[in-house]
Design an enzyme around this catalytic site. Structure first.
Site, PDB file in Angstrom:
ATOM      1  N   GLY A   1       2.130 -33.213   1.693  1.00 14.60           N
ATOM      2  CA  GLY A   1       2.964 -33.856   0.674  1.00 14.60           C
ATOM      3  C   GLY A   1       3.453 -35.240   1.049  1.00 14.60           C
ATOM      4  O   GLY A   1       4.321 -35.798   0.381  1.00 14.60           O
ATOM      5  N   GLN A   2       2.886 -35.816   2.121  1.00  8.51           N
ATOM      6  CA  GLN A   2       3.328 -37.157   2.527  1.00  8.51           C
ATOM      7  C   GLN A   2       2.761 -38.212   1.582  1.00  8.51           C
ATOM      8  O   GLN A   2       1.562 -38.199   1.284  1.00  8.51           O
ATOM      9  CB  GLN A   2       2.881 -37.448   3.973  1.00  8.51           C
ATOM     10  CG  GLN A   2       3.438 -38.760   4.516  1.00  8.51           C
ATOM     11  CD  GLN A   2       3.084 -38.983   5.997  1.00  8.51           C
ATOM     12  OE1 GLN A   2       2.372 -38.177   6.607  1.00  8.51           O
ATOM     13  NE2 GLN A   2       3.564 -40.074   6.542  1.00  8.51           N
TER      14      GLN A   2
ATOM     15  N   HIS B   1       8.936 -40.640   8.472  1.00  6.60           N
ATOM     16  CA  HIS B   1      10.347 -40.647   8.068  1.00  6.60           C
ATOM     17  C   HIS B   1      10.863 -39.225   7.985  1.00  6.60           C
ATOM     18  O   HIS B   1      10.127 -38.292   7.660  1.00  6.60           O
ATOM     19  CB  HIS B   1      10.529 -41.350   6.713  1.00  6.60           C
ATOM     20  CG  HIS B   1       9.608 -40.871   5.649  1.00  6.60           C
ATOM     21  ND1 HIS B   1       8.289 -41.280   5.573  1.00  6.60           N
ATOM     22  CD2 HIS B   1       9.783 -40.016   4.612  1.00  6.60           C
ATOM     23  CE1 HIS B   1       7.705 -40.699   4.543  1.00  6.60           C
ATOM     24  NE2 HIS B   1       8.590 -39.914   3.944  1.00  6.60           N
TER      25      HIS B   1
ATOM     26  N   HIS C   1      13.439 -36.899   6.049  1.00  5.22           N
ATOM     27  CA  HIS C   1      14.296 -36.746   4.872  1.00  5.22           C
ATOM     28  C   HIS C   1      15.542 -35.959   5.272  1.00  5.22           C
ATOM     29  O   HIS C   1      15.439 -34.964   5.999  1.00  5.22           O
ATOM     30  CB  HIS C   1      13.596 -35.917   3.787  1.00  5.22           C
ATOM     31  CG  HIS C   1      12.408 -36.558   3.152  1.00  5.22           C
ATOM     32  ND1 HIS C   1      12.446 -37.129   1.904  1.00  5.22           N
ATOM     33  CD2 HIS C   1      11.129 -36.702   3.583  1.00  5.22           C
ATOM     34  CE1 HIS C   1      11.244 -37.592   1.586  1.00  5.22           C
ATOM     35  NE2 HIS C   1      10.419 -37.337   2.588  1.00  5.22           N
TER      36      HIS C   1
ATOM     37  N   ASP D   1      17.012 -42.572  -0.553  1.00  6.27           N
ATOM     38  CA  ASP D   1      15.726 -42.405  -1.225  1.00  6.27           C
ATOM     39  C   ASP D   1      15.831 -42.949  -2.650  1.00  6.27           C
ATOM     40  O   ASP D   1      16.827 -42.718  -3.345  1.00  6.27           O
ATOM     41  CB  ASP D   1      15.324 -40.926  -1.240  1.00  6.27           C
ATOM     42  CG  ASP D   1      13.858 -40.743  -1.556  1.00  6.27           C
ATOM     43  OD1 ASP D   1      13.103 -40.310  -0.661  1.00  6.27           O
ATOM     44  OD2 ASP D   1      13.444 -41.028  -2.710  1.00  6.27           O
ATOM     45  N   ILE D   2      14.786 -43.668  -3.081  1.00  7.17           N
ATOM     46  CA  ILE D   2      14.798 -44.297  -4.406  1.00  7.17           C
ATOM     47  C   ILE D   2      14.728 -43.253  -5.523  1.00  7.17           C
ATOM     48  O   ILE D   2      15.144 -43.520  -6.658  1.00  7.17           O
ATOM     49  CB  ILE D   2      13.626 -45.319  -4.507  1.00  7.17           C
ATOM     50  CG1 ILE D   2      13.921 -46.388  -5.543  1.00  7.17           C
ATOM     51  CG2 ILE D   2      12.302 -44.633  -4.791  1.00  7.17           C
ATOM     52  CD1 ILE D   2      12.989 -47.596  -5.449  1.00  7.17           C
TER      53      ILE D   2
END
Ligand code: 5GP
Ligand code: ZN
Length: 112
Positions: free
Chosen positions: A92-93, A99, A101, A31-32
């Protein structure tokens, strides 16, 4: 493939990522903006908006994503981890390409 989708662009290599796993069906990358010491995303190569738009044909793909989590978490040195799928704006998408997490190591997230 969805033209404006960030994760489709990561899948096809247009946008770079720190990839930790790839096969014919899925890709996993860091994750960035990590929320834990280890935070990566398991992403199907096919574009599906969210868990809410998955269909029976996606059952084995979803199972594959889930089964990859402990394997990759172990490879990343985690003894334990948290999994999360945000679904819909109210869930919260932010990126509308489904994906999973996987987070571990110093996570600051609610219990459930
Ligand atoms: P969501 O809120 O949709 O469940 O999570 C989207 C996640 O994707 C966020 O944790 C965010 O940091 C991550 N993300 C967004 N854009 C990029 C990107 O371009 N590269 C990577 N590696 N992660 C991204
Ligand atoms: Zn996509």
């Amino acid at each position: 493939m969805s033209a404006d989708c960030i994760f489709c662009k990561i899948v096809n290599g247009t946008i770079p990522s720190k990839k930790i796993y790839e096969d014919d069906d899925v890709i996993a990358f860091n994750d960035i903006n990590p929320s834990a010491k280890v935070h990566f995303l398991i992403v199907p190569k096919v574009h599906i908006d969210s868990l809410a738009t998955c269909e029976p044909q996606h059952q084995s793909l979803l199972g594959k994503m889930l089964l990859l989590a402990p394997k990759l978490a172990n490879e990343q040195g985690l003894a334990g981890f948290k999994t999360l799928i945000n679904t819909g704006v109210d869930g919260g998408q932010e990126v509308f390409h489904i994906h999973l997490h996987v987070l571990g190591g110093g996570i600051k997230l609610p219990k459930a």
